[in-house]
Design a protein around this motif. Structure first.
Motif, short mmCIF file in Angstrom:
data_model
loop_
_atom_site.label_atom_id
_atom_site.label_comp_id
_atom_site.label_asym_id
_atom_site.label_seq_id
_atom_site.Cartn_x
_atom_site.Cartn_y
_atom_site.Cartn_z
N PRO A 121 0.80 -1.24 0.00
CA PRO A 121 0.00 0.00 0.00
C PRO A 121 0.83 1.28 0.00
O PRO A 121 0.35 2.32 -0.43
N ALA A 122 2.06 1.24 0.50
CA ALA A 122 2.89 2.45 0.55
C ALA A 122 3.43 2.84 -0.81
O ALA A 122 3.86 3.97 -1.01
N GLY A 123 3.43 1.92 -1.77
CA GLY A 123 3.89 2.24 -3.11
C GLY A 123 5.38 2.51 -3.19
O GLY A 123 6.17 2.10 -2.33
N LEU A 124 5.78 3.25 -4.22
CA LEU A 124 7.18 3.57 -4.47
C LEU A 124 7.31 5.04 -4.88
O LEU A 124 6.37 5.64 -5.41
N LEU A 125 8.49 5.59 -4.64
CA LEU A 125 8.80 6.92 -5.16
C LEU A 125 8.89 6.84 -6.68
O LEU A 125 9.24 5.80 -7.24
N LEU A 126 8.60 7.93 -7.36
CA LEU A 126 8.72 7.96 -8.81
C LEU A 126 10.12 7.58 -9.25
O LEU A 126 10.31 6.84 -10.23
N SER A 127 11.12 8.07 -8.52
CA SER A 127 12.51 7.74 -8.86
C SER A 127 12.80 6.26 -8.69
O SER A 127 13.58 5.67 -9.45
N GLU A 128 12.16 5.63 -7.70
CA GLU A 128 12.34 4.20 -7.48
C GLU A 128 11.70 3.40 -8.61
O GLU A 128 12.23 2.36 -9.04
N ILE A 129 10.55 3.86 -9.11
CA ILE A 129 9.89 3.21 -10.24
C ILE A 129 10.81 3.25 -11.46
O ILE A 129 10.98 2.26 -12.18
N VAL A 130 11.40 4.41 -11.70
CA VAL A 130 12.32 4.56 -12.83
C VAL A 130 13.50 3.60 -12.68
O VAL A 130 13.86 2.88 -13.61
#
Length: 229
Positions: A121-130
């Protein structure tokens, strides 16, 4: 409340006490298999080397239904509703399988979904997705000037993706919701103030996101229709 049958429980946040283990676990129901009568649950706080998604027979545990997909708690109260990344209300939640089928595997949304489905549920930072999509060979971002902005732009407005905190995205199907506590913690760690729009009350945004919201999305911003009405 009483038990929910089959697909009725999909999207519900639950807690389950397993008598055989003497332990309680919490998570979100993401699917139901009528053939086996088993539910697929994404459990909170899974070990880092595991997805946290298991198929279980909820009848073997003591289940408490805590909150529905739309944000209504079992007792009739309300919790914060999920929002799209642009601040608009999220549509009724799809299952993980439904989202995956809709997005496909070759799109930017599809590869974002691929790495987010194991993030909880906490997801990821945009930079982490990249970084993750690059490391896994899903996307070569070397020719893209601002890959985080590209991810943000592609996922914004799609109800499958939820802004959890500034620069952080999660999946609605995993129970992602705006998290003021997480936003405050990231503000403390990163030293960047968390902002909310004073006109439409949407957020949270960092400074750059706030500027983009005012220029593109806020209906009450100067020059937009609602502000001129």
């Amino acid at each position: 409340m009483g038990s929910l049958n089959g697909t009725q429980s999909i999207g519900w946040r639950i807690k389950v006490f397993w008598p055989a283990l003497g332990k309680e676990f919490r998570g979100v129901v993401i699917d139901y298999n009528p053939r086996t009568n088993h539910h697929t649950v994404h459990w909170d706080n899974a070990p880092t080397d595991q997805s946290g998604v298991t198929e279980v027979n909820l009848g073997e545990g003591e289940v408490t239904y805590m909150s529905a997909p739309g944000g209504e708690e079992a007792g009739g109260g309300k919790k914060a509703r999920a929002q799209n990344m642009d601040g608009s209300p999220a549509a009724p939640m799809e299952t993980l399988q439904g989202v995956e089928a809709r997005l496909g595997k070759g799109t930017i949304k599809g590869i974002c979904f691929f790495v987010l489905k194991n993030a909880g549920p906490a997801g990821l930072l945009l930079s982490e997705i990249v970084d993750l999509t690059h490391q896994l060979g899903l996307k070569d971002w070397s020719a893209v000037r601002q890959p985080s902005n590209t991810v943000n732009a592609c996922c914004s407005g799609d109800s499958a993706f939820v802004k959890v905190a500034p620069g952080r995205v999660g999946l609605a199907a995993l129970g992602a919701n705006e998290s003021p506590n997480l936003a405050a913690e990231e503000e403390r760690v990163q030293g960047e103030k968390v902002l909310y729009c004073g006109a439409c009350k949407n957020g949270p945004f960092n400074a750059k996101g706030m500027r983009m919201h005012n220029s593109r999305w806020c209906q009450y911003a100067p020059g937009n229709n609602a502000s001129n009405g």
